[in-house]
Scaffold this motif. Structure first.
Motif, mmCIF file in Angstrom:
data_model
loop_
_atom_site.group_PDB
_atom_site.id
_atom_site.type_symbol
_atom_site.label_atom_id
_atom_site.label_comp_id
_atom_site.label_asym_id
_atom_site.label_seq_id
_atom_site.Cartn_x
_atom_site.Cartn_y
_atom_site.Cartn_z
ATOM 1 N N GLU A 271 -6.706 14.722 -1.578
ATOM 2 C CA GLU A 271 -7.592 14.555 -2.731
ATOM 3 C C GLU A 271 -9.027 14.707 -2.255
ATOM 4 O OE1 GLU A 271 -6.941 12.035 -5.817
ATOM 5 O OE2 GLU A 271 -4.828 12.515 -5.880
ATOM 6 N N ARG B 194 0.829 -1.199 0.000
ATOM 7 C CA ARG B 194 0.000 0.000 0.000
ATOM 8 C C ARG B 194 0.869 1.256 0.000
ATOM 9 N NH1 ARG B 194 -4.371 -2.155 4.437
ATOM 10 N NH2 ARG B 194 -5.284 -3.747 3.068
ATOM 11 N N GLY B 195 0.366 2.282 -0.662
ATOM 12 C CA GLY B 195 1.087 3.529 -0.767
ATOM 13 C C GLY B 195 1.093 4.315 0.534
ATOM 14 N N LYS C 20 0.508 7.683 2.689
ATOM 15 C CA LYS C 20 -0.516 8.733 2.719
ATOM 16 C C LYS C 20 -1.777 8.330 1.961
ATOM 17 C CE LYS C 20 2.546 12.569 3.603
ATOM 18 N NZ LYS C 20 2.921 13.931 3.272
ATOM 19 N N VAL C 21 -2.108 7.055 2.073
ATOM 20 C CA VAL C 21 -3.361 6.557 1.518
ATOM 21 C C VAL C 21 -4.241 6.166 2.699
ATOM 22 C CG1 VAL C 21 -4.474 4.757 0.148
ATOM 23 C CG2 VAL C 21 -2.294 5.725 -0.597
ATOM 24 N N TYR C 22 -5.417 6.729 2.733
ATOM 25 C CA TYR C 22 -6.355 6.424 3.802
ATOM 26 C C TYR C 22 -7.384 5.452 3.260
ATOM 27 C CZ TYR C 22 -4.040 10.556 5.474
ATOM 28 O OH TYR C 22 -3.077 11.457 5.840
ATOM 29 N N GLU D 52 -1.589 5.660 -9.824
ATOM 30 C CA GLU D 52 -2.346 6.649 -9.046
ATOM 31 C C GLU D 52 -1.759 6.886 -7.652
ATOM 32 O OE1 GLU D 52 -5.013 8.564 -9.860
ATOM 33 O OE2 GLU D 52 -4.856 7.850 -11.923
ATOM 34 N N GLY D 53 -0.770 6.079 -7.252
ATOM 35 C CA GLY D 53 -0.135 6.264 -5.955
ATOM 36 C C GLY D 53 -0.788 5.513 -4.801
ATOM 37 N N TYR D 54 -1.777 4.676 -5.097
ATOM 38 C CA TYR D 54 -2.437 3.909 -4.038
ATOM 39 C C TYR D 54 -1.623 2.687 -3.628
ATOM 40 C CZ TYR D 54 -6.481 6.857 -4.674
ATOM 41 O OH TYR D 54 -7.316 7.944 -4.729
ATOM 42 N N LEU E 43 -10.953 4.071 -0.704
ATOM 43 C CA LEU E 43 -9.581 4.570 -0.666
ATOM 44 C C LEU E 43 -9.581 6.065 -0.915
ATOM 45 C CD1 LEU E 43 -7.776 1.960 -2.966
ATOM 46 C CD2 LEU E 43 -8.309 1.768 -0.540
ATOM 47 N N LYS F 65 -6.607 9.300 -1.173
ATOM 48 C CA LYS F 65 -5.230 9.785 -1.070
ATOM 49 C C LYS F 65 -5.228 11.115 -0.333
ATOM 50 C CE LYS F 65 -3.573 9.948 -5.183
ATOM 51 N NZ LYS F 65 -2.837 9.950 -6.428
ATOM 52 N N ASP F 66 -4.126 11.359 0.352
ATOM 53 C CA ASP F 66 -3.944 12.614 1.073
ATOM 54 C C ASP F 66 -4.168 13.797 0.136
ATOM 55 O OD1 ASP F 66 -3.293 14.227 3.249
ATOM 56 O OD2 ASP F 66 -1.183 14.308 2.670
#
Length: 92
Positions: free
Chosen positions: A26, A6-7, A9-11, A81-83, A21, A23-24
Motif C-alpha cells: 500500500e 495484528r494482521g 504483512k502489516v508493518y 482493512e486487514g490491519y 501502520l 500494509k504490504d
C-alpha cells in the motif's frame, strides 16, 4: 470467544510516541491517535475486545458500554482493512 491480533504483512513503527501502520504493497500509512495506539499495543498478542474494554475501564472514568461501542467499532474497522485479524479460541 473471538480473539484479535495484528494482521499478517502489516508493518508498524512508533515514532515520537505515535504509531504508524502500513500494509504490504500500500502507498499510504495510518497514523493512530493515542487511544488507537493503546489498542494497537494491546493487540500484540491474542486478546478479546472485552479485555481491551477492561483495560480502558480501569484507565478512564467512562461508562464501559460507551468504551465497548467505541473499541468494537474501531477494531472492526481495522479488521475490515486487514490491519487486525479475528479468530476464535477453537482455532488455536
Amino acid at each position: 470467544m473471538k480473539l484479535i491480533t495484528r494482521g499478517v504483512k502489516v508493518y508498524f513503527k512508533k515514532i515520537n510516541g505515535q504509531w504508524y501502520l502500513l500494509k504490504d504493497k500500500e502507498r499510504y500509512a495510518y497514523l493512530l491517535n493515542k487511544t488507537a495506539g493503546q489498542v494497537w499495543e494491546l493487540s500484540r498478542k491474542l486478546i478479546t475486545i472485552e479485555k481491551i474494554v477492561d483495560v480502558f475501564s480501569k484507565r478512564y472514568v467512562i461508562d464501559s458500554k460507551i468504551i465497548y461501542f467505541d473499541i468494537a467499532k474501531f477494531v472492526q474497522a481495522l479488521i475490515d482493512e486487514g490491519y487486525l485479524m479475528e479468530t476464535s479460541t477453537k482455532d488455536i
